[in-house]
Design a protein around this motif. Structure first.
Motif, short mmCIF file in Angstrom:
data_model
loop_
_atom_site.label_atom_id
_atom_site.label_comp_id
_atom_site.label_asym_id
_atom_site.label_seq_id
_atom_site.Cartn_x
_atom_site.Cartn_y
_atom_site.Cartn_z
N ASP A 55 60.19 15.77 31.13
CA ASP A 55 60.89 14.59 31.61
C ASP A 55 60.44 13.30 30.91
OD1 ASP A 55 58.41 15.00 32.85
OD2 ASP A 55 58.94 13.70 34.54
N ARG A 56 59.30 13.32 30.26
CA ARG A 56 58.77 12.13 29.60
C ARG A 56 59.50 11.79 28.30
NH1 ARG A 56 52.56 11.62 27.62
NH2 ARG A 56 52.87 9.78 26.36
N ALA A 57 59.76 12.79 27.46
CA ALA A 57 60.42 12.55 26.16
C ALA A 57 61.09 13.84 25.69
CB ALA A 57 59.40 12.07 25.14
N PRO A 58 62.17 14.26 26.35
CA PRO A 58 62.79 15.55 26.00
C PRO A 58 63.28 15.64 24.55
CG PRO A 58 64.17 14.32 27.53
CD PRO A 58 62.89 13.58 27.42
N LEU A 59 63.82 14.57 24.01
CA LEU A 59 64.31 14.60 22.63
C LEU A 59 63.15 14.82 21.65
CD1 LEU A 59 66.55 14.31 20.53
CD2 LEU A 59 66.21 11.82 20.62
N ALA A 60 62.09 14.06 21.81
CA ALA A 60 60.94 14.19 20.91
C ALA A 60 60.34 15.58 20.98
CB ALA A 60 59.89 13.13 21.27
N TYR A 61 60.18 16.11 22.18
CA TYR A 61 59.55 17.42 22.32
C TYR A 61 60.46 18.54 21.81
CZ TYR A 61 56.48 14.63 25.32
OH TYR A 61 55.65 13.68 25.81
N SER A 62 61.74 18.39 21.99
CA SER A 62 62.69 19.39 21.46
C SER A 62 62.70 19.37 19.94
CB SER A 62 64.09 19.12 22.00
OG SER A 62 64.10 19.24 23.40
N LEU A 63 62.63 18.18 19.35
CA LEU A 63 62.58 18.09 17.89
C LEU A 63 61.28 18.66 17.33
CD1 LEU A 63 64.24 14.60 17.38
CD2 LEU A 63 65.18 16.82 16.74
N SER A 64 60.19 18.48 18.05
CA SER A 64 58.93 19.10 17.62
C SER A 64 59.03 20.62 17.67
CB SER A 64 57.76 18.61 18.48
OG SER A 64 57.45 17.27 18.16
N ALA A 65 59.70 21.14 18.70
CA ALA A 65 59.90 22.59 18.78
C ALA A 65 60.77 23.08 17.63
CB ALA A 65 60.53 22.95 20.13
N LEU A 66 61.82 22.32 17.30
CA LEU A 66 62.67 22.67 16.17
C LEU A 66 61.87 22.68 14.87
CD1 LEU A 66 65.46 23.24 14.91
CD2 LEU A 66 65.77 20.75 14.76
N SER A 67 60.99 21.70 14.70
CA SER A 67 60.17 21.67 13.49
C SER A 67 59.27 22.91 13.41
CB SER A 67 59.33 20.39 13.41
OG SER A 67 58.30 20.38 14.35
N ALA A 68 58.76 23.36 14.55
CA ALA A 68 57.93 24.58 14.57
C ALA A 68 58.73 25.79 14.10
CB ALA A 68 57.37 24.81 15.97
N VAL A 69 59.98 25.89 14.53
CA VAL A 69 60.84 27.00 14.12
C VAL A 69 61.08 26.94 12.61
CG1 VAL A 69 63.15 27.99 14.32
CG2 VAL A 69 61.93 27.25 16.37
N VAL A 70 61.36 25.75 12.10
CA VAL A 70 61.58 25.58 10.66
C VAL A 70 60.33 25.96 9.89
CG1 VAL A 70 62.05 23.87 8.84
CG2 VAL A 70 63.39 23.83 10.95
N TYR A 71 59.17 25.47 10.33
CA TYR A 71 57.91 25.80 9.66
C TYR A 71 57.66 27.31 9.68
CZ TYR A 71 56.63 20.82 9.86
OH TYR A 71 56.59 19.45 9.71
#
Length: 151
Positions: A55-71
């Motif tokens: 709830d604090r920063a859903p966009l930021a945390y979702s983008l970090s998860a996406l970066s993990a998948v890409v990496y």
């Protein structure tokens, strides 16, 4: 017994099969190590944040998860080797670079959209700019690996 570069034909003869080009050798080993570290770092950070602080920063945390998948995909492709994996890793590195540049610019222009940082915020400043250097280096290595492939 034929080695990994030969294939047996139906008549018992062997023919040379295309050698699998290893992308994770030489300087590629450093890329594999760095992408592996960033996979673990981004995945563990984003997993915790998505579970405990969504709830604090859903966009930021979702983008970090996406970066993990890409990496992770790039790490897998570099380890796997071969021309198909090289092309897939090249496309993913290009996508990663676009993501770093896009998210980096977005975080500078609209700080309110990112109450917490992503891996790619401010072009990866929180990670010593490695997130912007890594895809450039990866693209250069993968382009060079294409030209060194055996005929």
């Amino acid at each position: 017994m034929p080695d990994s570069t030969t294939a047996s034909a139906a008549d018992g003869t062997t023919a040379a099969a295309p050698a699998k080009h290893s992308l994770g050798t030489g300087p590629g080993r450093l890329l594999v190590a760095l992408y592996g570290i960033f996979t673990v770092a981004a995945a563990s950070r984003s997993l915790y944040q998505l579970i405990a602080q969504l709830d604090r920063a859903p966009l930021a945390y979702s983008l970090s998860a996406l970066s993990a998948v890409v990496y992770g995909f790039i790490t897998f492709s570099l380890v796997r080797g071969g021309e198909g994996a090289r092309r897939a890793a090249f496309a993913c590195c290009a996508l990663e670079l676009l993501g770093v540049l896009g998210i980096g610019t977005w975080t500078l222009l609209d700080r309110s959209a990112f109450p917490d940082a992503t891996v790619w915020s401010d072009y990866g400043m929180g990670y010593l700019f490695i997130p912007v250097i890594l895809p450039v280096t990866g693209l250069m290595w993968l382009r060079r690996a294409r030209t060194e492939q055996p005929a």
